[in-house]
Design a protein around this motif. Sequence first.
Motif, mmCIF file in Angstrom:
data_model
loop_
_atom_site.group_PDB
_atom_site.id
_atom_site.type_symbol
_atom_site.label_atom_id
_atom_site.label_comp_id
_atom_site.label_asym_id
_atom_site.label_seq_id
_atom_site.Cartn_x
_atom_site.Cartn_y
_atom_site.Cartn_z
ATOM 1 N N LEU A 181 -1.531 10.229 -3.632
ATOM 2 C CA LEU A 181 -0.414 9.295 -3.785
ATOM 3 C C LEU A 181 0.113 9.295 -5.206
ATOM 4 N N MET A 203 4.464 6.925 2.753
ATOM 5 C CA MET A 203 3.211 6.771 1.998
ATOM 6 C C MET A 203 2.603 5.396 2.234
ATOM 7 N N VAL A 255 4.081 1.007 -2.298
ATOM 8 C CA VAL A 255 3.192 1.959 -1.633
ATOM 9 C C VAL A 255 1.772 1.401 -1.564
#
Length: 498
Positions: free
Chosen positions: A156, A40, A176
């Motif tokens: 996400l 990610m 991330v």
Amino acid sequence: MAQSVWKKRVSVISLSENMKIPPNKPKAWYGCRHTQVLLMCLCFLCCYAIRVTMSVAIEAMTNAATANPNFEEYHWEDSMKRMILSSFFCGYICTQIPGSIIARQWSAKNLFAVALVICGLVTIIVPPAAHFGGPVAVIITRVTAGLAQGTVLPILHTLLSRWVPPEERGRLGTFVYSGGWVGNVISLLSSGYLSASPIGWPSCFYVWGSICILCGIAFFLFGKDSPSEHPGISLDEKEYIEISLGVTEISEKPPTPWISMLTSLPVWALLVTQCTHNWGFWMLLTEIPSYMTSIMNFKIQENGLATALPYLTAWIVSFPISYVSDLCIKRNIVTTQASRKICNTFSQWIPAFALIGLAYVNKDQWMLAEAILIIAVSTNIASYCGHNVNHMDLSPNFAGTLMGFTNAAANICSIFAPIVAGWIAPDPEDIMQWRNVFFLSAGLYFVGNLIFILFGSSKIQPWNDTVKRRRDSTLDNVTKAPTSIATIKELRDIEKIP
């Protein structure tokens, strides 16, 4: 007999609902959740790199003297340049909510892969679009890239809410999203050098478009929607994640509680602070290259380095901030709510004071300007332990949808930030006009965080789990009512509720 059996069943159900079983952390220090988080992060890096490369490349496209003069130069007015920079967000805001719904109902992984590939393709065609179609064609490519990337943050948040246990939410979530800041750094640096290199400014779009496509293919092959879909995950890691999150596999997904969500005060506090944060963040990101060129007289290579250094510092600072935030919550030094508000204050009020200071820096004080920019941008990253993870605090089940809603509204500010900057500072070489731009952003930062402090919350909202609420209500009614045939029927109905 029937009465005692059903009373016993009620007590067992109630006990299982109220008892919290602490999960055992896996022995392995690295697991499948870390691989997913790394994927990610890399994909998010590409997304931001593609957003940012235009901020630097457009200076080379319109002023060949600052880069490689052997490549085509376009004589676009400053208003057109700002239109191109803001056009990305015209598409970006349109797919936030639809993207969050599709990610939840279909597949967040597949949608992410498709978005990355589309974004990469339209980035690659920017140079021929500029040559054959002019600024209008470039705007179309940027709007399309925005449409693709509008799904990314809801995706996400959806993936993180399924993969990351609450006690790791601050540091893994920050890791991330800090990928975007690394993307800023690499893109700002590489775009400056690529523009001045023998392959010129078109290479900025060819390089980053290709990398984005490769990342999309990699995520399609190796990314997973949840631990239950990962064939290689260990049993202890799967149980650790799912018990921590309180995951229950159900065949039907409950409908989104839009009315409850839109009438929730903590949601509106989150929305306001996210709007002001986006305004300040994108004002810095899109306008600082112009500020450094026009006021500080930086060339394109120096501009890229000067603009990238604050984001590199922010990425480095993100690790201790996120670690300390999670550690303080885990050891009960502060509550989750206090931690979110402290981090958010750190991320908005310090940049506000830094921008006020930047407004009084003279043209010959470039080192001081750079130092202030480093403070403003690096402290801004604390927002990922503040309001950015607050969506998952308020509603783990609808974190992606909630992010889609708040981010769609917040990115309207991203559209208007460079446009308003153009209205306030029509002469980019007038430092007094830049001062007004910085004052406005500082004021918005201050007000947005104040509202979050007063009305924000980290408690899971009642509308997060409509199925559980219905079941708890039925149990409460049954345990208080006299036992009868009707009572037994209600208890049997409870078993049918997921």
